[in-house]
Design an enzyme around this catalytic site. Structure first.
Site, PDB file in Angstrom:
ATOM      1  N   GLN A 237       0.837  -1.211   0.000  1.00  0.00           N
ATOM      2  CA  GLN A 237       0.000   0.000   0.000  1.00  0.00           C
ATOM      3  C   GLN A 237       0.869   1.257   0.000  1.00  0.00           C
ATOM      4  O   GLN A 237       0.406   2.333  -0.342  1.00  0.00           O
ATOM      5  CB  GLN A 237      -0.916   0.011   1.233  1.00  0.00           C
ATOM      6  CG  GLN A 237      -2.007  -1.038   1.176  1.00  0.00           C
ATOM      7  CD  GLN A 237      -2.959  -0.992   2.354  1.00  0.00           C
ATOM      8  OE1 GLN A 237      -3.180  -1.998   2.988  1.00  0.00           O
ATOM      9  NE2 GLN A 237      -3.523   0.161   2.659  1.00  0.00           N
ATOM     10  N   ARG A 384      -9.450  -0.250   7.223  1.00  0.00           N
ATOM     11  CA  ARG A 384     -10.362   0.676   6.555  1.00  0.00           C
ATOM     12  C   ARG A 384     -10.816   1.785   7.499  1.00  0.00           C
ATOM     13  O   ARG A 384     -12.009   2.048   7.679  1.00  0.00           O
ATOM     14  CB  ARG A 384     -11.566  -0.048   5.997  1.00  0.00           C
ATOM     15  CG  ARG A 384     -12.161   0.747   4.858  1.00  0.00           C
ATOM     16  CD  ARG A 384     -13.234  -0.011   4.168  1.00  0.00           C
ATOM     17  NE  ARG A 384     -13.648   0.710   2.989  1.00  0.00           N
ATOM     18  CZ  ARG A 384     -14.105   0.119   1.905  1.00  0.00           C
ATOM     19  NH1 ARG A 384     -14.174  -1.165   1.834  1.00  0.00           N
ATOM     20  NH2 ARG A 384     -14.497   0.844   0.880  1.00  0.00           N
ATOM     21  N   CYS A 385      -9.850   2.401   8.138  1.00  0.00           N
ATOM     22  CA  CYS A 385     -10.152   3.589   8.935  1.00  0.00           C
ATOM     23  C   CYS A 385      -8.876   4.380   9.052  1.00  0.00           C
ATOM     24  O   CYS A 385      -7.828   3.940   8.645  1.00  0.00           O
ATOM     25  CB  CYS A 385     -10.682   3.225  10.314  1.00  0.00           C
ATOM     26  SG  CYS A 385      -9.426   2.919  11.548  1.00  0.00           S
ATOM     27  N   GLU A 760     -12.998   5.271   4.031  1.00  0.00           N
ATOM     28  CA  GLU A 760     -13.071   4.647   5.348  1.00  0.00           C
ATOM     29  C   GLU A 760     -14.404   4.922   6.043  1.00  0.00           C
ATOM     30  O   GLU A 760     -14.795   4.189   6.959  1.00  0.00           O
ATOM     31  CB  GLU A 760     -11.954   5.177   6.264  1.00  0.00           C
ATOM     32  CG  GLU A 760     -10.688   5.583   5.543  1.00  0.00           C
ATOM     33  CD  GLU A 760      -9.855   4.405   5.105  1.00  0.00           C
ATOM     34  OE1 GLU A 760      -9.911   3.407   5.795  1.00  0.00           O
ATOM     35  OE2 GLU A 760      -9.181   4.472   4.072  1.00  0.00           O
TER      36      GLU A 760
HETATM   37  O1  CDP Z   1      -7.059   6.699   0.204  1.00  0.00           O
HETATM   38  P1  CDP Z   1      -8.215   5.959  -0.414  1.00  0.00           P
HETATM   39  O2  CDP Z   1      -8.152   5.873  -1.904  1.00  0.00           O
HETATM   40  O3  CDP Z   1      -8.453   4.639   0.240  1.00  0.00           O
HETATM   41  O4  CDP Z   1      -9.549   6.755  -0.006  1.00  0.00           O
HETATM   42  P2  CDP Z   1     -10.252   8.049  -0.601  1.00  0.00           P
HETATM   43  O5  CDP Z   1      -9.290   9.161  -0.748  1.00  0.00           O
HETATM   44  O6  CDP Z   1     -11.412   8.294   0.285  1.00  0.00           O
HETATM   45  O7  CDP Z   1     -10.729   7.652  -2.048  1.00  0.00           O
HETATM   46  C1  CDP Z   1     -11.448   6.480  -2.366  1.00  0.00           C
HETATM   47  C2  CDP Z   1     -12.026   6.623  -3.766  1.00  0.00           C
HETATM   48  O8  CDP Z   1     -13.170   7.502  -3.706  1.00  0.00           O
HETATM   49  C3  CDP Z   1     -11.055   7.240  -4.757  1.00  0.00           C
HETATM   50  O9  CDP Z   1     -11.220   6.686  -6.046  1.00  0.00           O
HETATM   51  C4  CDP Z   1     -11.469   8.684  -4.753  1.00  0.00           C
HETATM   52  O10 CDP Z   1     -11.110   9.393  -5.889  1.00  0.00           O
HETATM   53  C5  CDP Z   1     -12.993   8.611  -4.567  1.00  0.00           C
HETATM   54  N1  CDP Z   1     -13.488   9.844  -3.929  1.00  0.00           N
HETATM   55  C6  CDP Z   1     -14.333  10.696  -4.614  1.00  0.00           C
HETATM   56  O11 CDP Z   1     -14.734  10.387  -5.727  1.00  0.00           O
HETATM   57  N2  CDP Z   1     -14.711  11.891  -4.032  1.00  0.00           N
HETATM   58  C7  CDP Z   1     -14.313  12.219  -2.778  1.00  0.00           C
HETATM   59  N3  CDP Z   1     -14.673  13.371  -2.223  1.00  0.00           N
HETATM   60  C8  CDP Z   1     -13.489  11.334  -2.060  1.00  0.00           C
HETATM   61  C9  CDP Z   1     -13.075  10.149  -2.682  1.00  0.00           C
END
Ligand code: CDP
Length: 806
Positions: A237, A384-385, A760
Site C-alpha cells: 500500500q 479501513r479507517c 473509510e
Molecule cells: O485513500 P483511499 O483511496 O483509500 O480513499 P479516498 O481518498 O477516500 O478515495 C477512495 C475513492 O473515492 C477514490 O477513487 C477517490 O477518488 C474517490 N473519492 C471521490 O470520488 N470523491 C471524494 N470526495 C473522495 C473520494
C-alpha cells in the site's frame, strides 16, 4: 451553424471531469481477468519460499534442526534466525519504534510465528519441507488477555526489553507495557465530572479483527549481484516507504532498490507494514542469486499479518439533566500483541484516537491509553479507517446511546441537541483538533426524514407492546450513528512515518498532442484511482479524462509518496494533483497570452481554453497550448508542459455522516435481520459519485462483517481459533443487506478542490450503527450494552441473560 458549436456545459461534460459518474477504467482489465497481480509474476529461475511456523503461543526454542528439510530434493536453502544473524537481519525495526523478530530468535511469542524459511524450486516442495523442520520447544506460560498483561506475575513477553524503563513513546510502567499516551485536559475533565448532574460509565470492547483482503500479502524479490540492485514486487500500500525500510534494513543503497506494486486485490491497512516474508525473500534472493517468491495462505494472513482494533475502553460521559454533554473521559488498554508493529504516525502511538469526542460539542475531555504486550500476533493497523478512528467512533457512539437511555431521551434527539452547530466551524474540539467544515444538523435531519424515523419509533413501540403480550418473539432495533472522521494524514507538523513527513505527491506530464500521464506516490488497492485522479485533471486542465493515464506503484517513476491508507489519497494526493495541474495551467496561460498577443491577465479560463477577455472568439484550447509548449514557447521560457507537486496539507479533512439501521432480532435463535440500512455521507466535493457509492457499499459490508460476526479469537493457550474463513465471518452477497446511500456536500475549505476522503467512512460509521441497532432492540428490557460481535450465539446469550428463555 452556431448552434453546432458545443456550449461550455457540453464541453465540460465531454471531459468526464469531477462530479461525473465515469466508469472505472481499470475494470476493463479486471473483468476480463487481465489484472496483473504479484502471483501472476513468473520470472526465469524463480524460487519459492515458505515458512515453518510455531504451534506454540509462547515457548523457548531449545533446538532447531533443518537437516531433514534441507535434504528434500528441490530444496535450495533453509533460513533460521541464526542464518539471518550473519547478515544482521534476525530482527527488524517496526514502524512504531519497536523491533520485531524476522525469524524466531530464542523463543516464540505468538502462535504461527515464523521460525524457519524454506526455499525450494517449487511452492509445494517448500511447504512440504517446512513441515520437516524439527524444533524442540519448552512451553512457557501464555497470556492473551490484555487486562492481565500488567499484573505482577504476568508472563514476561519481551525478554529483550524486560528491564528497559523507557520505550519509543516514553516511560514504561511494567515489563509488558508498551506506552502510555494521553490527550485532552485532565484537570478540566475531572472538575466537570465532579460537578456532573448525570454520568455513565461503560466498558466497551472493540474486539481484535483482521482486514482480510481477498489477495493475501506476497512479494517477489530479485537481487542482481552484478549491478548490486534489488527489485521487489509486492502487495504494498506504501511502495516508497517499503523502499526506504528495505534500504535501512538491508543497507542496499535506496537508489538501487526498485519497488513495484502491481494490481492489488484489497489492502484495508493489512498491506502497509513490512513483514518477515519480505525480508526472508530478499535475503533468500541475495543468498541464492535467484528471484524468490513468497505467498501467504489464508491462515497465515489471518493469524500473523497485521490485525486491527483490540481496544478495551472504559468510557465515561457527563451530562446535564436536560441532555447537554459536559465532559468525556476514556481509559483504554490497547493490545499490541508480541511486538509494537502498529502502523501509526510516529507521534501518535494511539493514532487519532483523540477524535473520540466525535461530532458533539464536549467542553472538556481526556483520554489515556496504555499499550500492552501479549502472546498474540503484532499489528494494530487501521482496517479501513484512519488510525484508530474506528475505535473512537464506536466508543462515543455507543456511549451517546447509553447516556440517552439513562436520560430517557431518544438517541437521535439527544444527538441533535449536542451536535456541533454549522456556525461553530471551523470548530476546535476539546482535544485540540480543528474540524474544517460541517453541517451536521442538515445531515441528521435529512437522514431522519428519509427513513421516516418518527414512524419507525412508533412501529417499534407497537412491537414492544406485542412482545410484552407474548404475541411475537421478535424485537425491533433502530440504530442511529453520527460520525466524524479525521482523514488525510497529514500535516507534516503532526504526522510522520520513520521521520518522513506525511505529504504526498503527483507528477503530471502533458504530451505535445494534449494527452498526458500522472504518476503518484499513492497506490490503489481497488479504490479506482486510475479513474478518479484523471477526473481531477480533466476538470483542472480541460483535457479529457480518457486522455490521461494514471500510474501508481513504481518507485522508479513516481515521486516519493507515503501511500494509500486512512482515506489519505484524495485529501493529500488529490490535492497534489490539483496543485500540479495549476502549475501547468499557469504556464499554459503564459503561452496562450504570448500566442494571442495579450497580457496574461487579459485571459479568462473557460472549461478547456483561455479566452481573451471581452473577445471570446479569440482563444487557445489546452490541446493547442500543449502542442505550443513543445515548439512555440515565449522567449526565455523552458519548453515542455509538466509539473510535480509535493502537497503538505494544512490540516486533516473531516468527513462525516448520519447512518440509520433497522434490525429485527429473533430472541429464541439470536438471528438478526437487517431490514434497512441508510447511509448519508458528506465527503465534501464529490469527484465520482458512482465510485463513492461503491466505496460506501464496500465499507458498509465490512462494517456489517465486523459488527455482526468478526473476531480474531484466541483460546487461553494462545491458539487462534478463527484463522480461516470457516471460522472468521467474511460476508458474501448472500448475507449482505441492501444499502441505501445518500449525501450532502460540505466542501473542505482548505483543500484545493474541497474534497474530503470517503473510503473509510462507512466502516467508521457503520459499525456503531449496527451495534446500536442490536443494542436498541434490547434496551426496553433494561439492557445497557451488549459487546460486539453480534453474532447469533452472542445475541441469543444476551437474550438468555435477560431471562427471555425461561
Ligand atoms: O485513500 P483511499 O483511496 O483509500 O480513499 P479516498 O481518498 O477516500 O478515495 C477512495 C475513492 O473515492 C477514490 O477513487 C477517490 O477518488 C474517490 N473519492 C471521490 O470520488 N470523491 C471524494 N470526495 C473522495 C473520494
Amino acid at each position: 451553424m452556431n448552434d453546432q458549436i458545443p456550449t461550455s456545459a457540453q464541453r465540460a461534460e465531454a471531459l468526464q471531469g469531477m462530479g461525473c459518474k465515469r466508469k472505472r477504467v481499470e475494470d476493463v482489465r479486471f473483468v476480463q481477468g487481465k489484472g496483473n497481480y504479484v502471483d501472476d509474476l513468473k520470472l526465469p529461475g524463480m524460487l519459492y519460499g515458505d515458512f515453518m511456523r510455531s504451534p506454540h503461543a509462547h515457548a523457548r526454542i531449545k533446538k532447531i534442526d533443518t537437516a531433514k528439510a534441507a535434504a528434500v530434493p528441490g530444496v535450495v536453502a533453509v533460513l533460521t534466525a541464526e542464518t539471518l544473524k550473519t547478515v544482521n537481519l534476525a530482527w527488524m525495526p517496526t514502524l512504531a519504534g519497536d523491533v520485531q523478530m524476522v525469524l524466531a530468535d530464542g523463543k516464540v511469542l505468538f502462535q504461527n510465528q515464523e521460525v524457519a524459511f524454506v526455499i525450494a524450486e517449487e511452492r509445494y516442495v517448500a511447504a512440504d519441507a517446512a513441515d520437516l523442520v524439527e524444533v524442540e520447544y519448552e512451553a512457557l506460560p501464555v497470556n492473551v488477555d490484555p487486562l492481565k498483561a500488567m499484573a505482577q506475575d504476568a508472563p514476561v513477553i519481551r525478554e529483550d526489553i524486560k528491564d528497559k524503563t523507557e520505550g519509543a513513546h516514553g516511560k514504561r510502567k511494567h515489563y509488558n507495557h508498551v506506552f502510555n499516551w494521553q490527550a485532552g485536559d485532565k484537570a478540566a475533565t475531572d472538575a466537570a465530572f465532579a460537578n456532573a448532574e448525570v454520568t455513565i460509565k461503560e466498558f466497551i470492547v472493540y474486539p481484535r479483527v483482521h482486514p482480510c483482503p481477498l489477495e493475501t500479502c506476497q512479494c517477489v524479490a530479485s537481487f542482481d549481484k552484478i549491478k548490486g540492485e534489488l527489485t521487489l514486487w509486492g502487495t504494498f500500500q506504501a511502495p516508497h516507504v517499503i523502499r526506504t525500510v528495505a534500504a535501512l534494513i538491508s543497507k542496499i543503497p535506496e537508489h538501487k532498490i526498485h519497488v513495484i506494486a502491481p494490481d492489488i486485490g484489497g489492502g484495508f491497512g493489512n498491506k502497509v507494514g513490512a513483514y518477515s516474508g519480505y525480508i526472508c525473500a530478499i535475503v533468500a534472493s541475495i543468498v541464492t542469486g535467484r528471484p524468490v517468491k513468497w505467498t501467504e495462505d489464508r491462515i497465515e494472513n489471518l493469524s500473523t499479518t497485521a490485525f486491527a482494533r483490540d481496544f478495551h475502553m472504559e468510557m465515561q460521559i457527563a451530562c446535564t439533566r436536560d441532555g447537554r454533554v459536559t465532559a468525556l473521559r476514556c481509559y483504554t488498554i490497547a493490545d499490541h500483541g508480541a511486538f509494537d508493529a502498529c502502523a501509526n504516525a510516529s507521534k501518535w502511538p494511539a493514532g487519532l484516537f483523540s477524535i473520540i469526542t466525535g461530532s458533539y460539542d464536549f467542553p472538556a475531555a481526556h483520554v489515556s491509553v496504555d499499550g500492552v504486550y501479549t502472546n498474540k500476533a503484532p499489528g494494530g493497523v487501521a482496517y479501513r479507517c484512519s488510525f484508530r478512528v474506528t475505535e473512537a467512533a464506536y466508543c462515543i457512539e455507543r456511549a451517546m446511546d447509553i447516556m440517552a437511555q439513562k436520560l430517557g431521551m431518544d438517541p437521535a434527539e439527544f444527538r441533535m441537541k449536542n451536535l456541533i452547530r454549522r456556525e461553530q466551524f471551523p470548530y476546535t474540539s476539546a482535544m485540540g483538533w480543528q474540524y474544517d467544515s460541517g453541517d451536521y444538523h442538515t445531515a441528521m435531519t435529512k437522514a431522519m426524514e428519509s427513513v421516516n424515523y418518527k414512524k419507525l419509533r412508533e412501529e417499534q413501540k407497537a412491537k414492544q407492546a406485542a412482545f410484552a403480550r407474548g404475541q411475537t418473539r421478535e424485537l425491533m432495533g433502530i440504530g442511529v450513528a453520527f460520525f466524524t472522521e479525521i482523514v488525510g494524514a497529514g500535516p507534516s507538523r503532526n504526522c510522520d512515518i520513520l521521520g518522513i513527513a506525511m505529504f504526498d505527491s503527483a507528477e503530471i506530464r502533458i504530451h505535445p498532442t494534449g494527452t498526458g500521464i500522472c504518476r503518484l506516490g499513492t497506490k490503489s488497492q481497488g479504490q479506482g484511482h486510475e479513474t478518479t485522479y484523471a477526473q481531477i485533471i480533466a476538470t483542472e486542465l480541460g483535457l479529457a479524462a480518457d486522455n490521461i493515464a494514471v500510474e501508481e506503484g513504481n518507485t522508479d517513476t513516481a515521486p516519493y509518496g507515503l501511500g494509500t491508507y486512512g482515506s489519505r489519497s484524495t485529501p493529500v494526493s488529490g490535492a497534489a494533483t490539483a496543485m500540479a495541474c495549476r502549475k501547468i495551467k499557469a504556464k499554459a496561460q503564459m503561452i496562450a497570452a504570448y500566442m494571442l498577443e495579450v497580457h496574461d491577465d487579459d485571459l479568462d479560463w473557460d472549461v478547456d481554453r483561455f479566452r481573451v477577455k471581452g473577445n471570446p472568439e479569440r482563444f487557445k484550447t489546452m490541446t493547442e497550448l500543449a502542442w505550443a509548449a513543445y515548439h512555440e514557447v515565449p522567449p526565455g521560457m523552458e519548453p515542455g508542459l509538466e509539473a510535480v507537486n509535493y502537497y503538505d496539507p494544512p490540516n486533516f479533512t473531516f468527513p462525516f455522516g448520519a447512518y440509520i439501521c433497522v434490525v429485527d432480532v429473533d430472541v429464541d435463535t439470536g438471528m438478526t435481520k437487517i431490514r434497512r440500512f441508510y447511509a448519508l455521507d458528506d465527503c465534501g466535493t464529490r469527484i465520482n459519485p458512482m465510485i463513492i457509492e461503491g466505496q460506501v457499499h464496500g465499507g458498509l459490508t465490512e462494517a456489517f462483517g465486523i459488527a455482526m460476526g468478526q473476531e480474531i479469537h484466541y483460546d487461553p493457550e494462545g491458539n487462534v481459533t478463527t484463522a480461516s474463513f470457516m471460522d472468521y465471518f467474511l460476508p458474501t452477497a448472500v448475507e449482505t443487506p441492501k444499502w441505501e446511500t445518500d449525501w450532502t456536500t460540505t466542501p473542505s475549505p482548505h483543500h484545493p478542490i474541497g474534497a474530503k476522503g470517503v473510503g473509510e467512512s462507512p466502516n467508521v460509521g457503520g459499525v456503531p450503527c449496527f451495534s446500536n441497532a442490536v443494542n436498541d432492540a434490547f434496551k426496553f428490557l433494561g439492557s445497557t450494552h451488549i459487546q460486539m460481535p453480534h453474532d447469533h450465539w452472542r445475541t441469543w446469550a444476551a437474550a438468555d441473560k435477560l431471562g427471555l428463555h425461561q
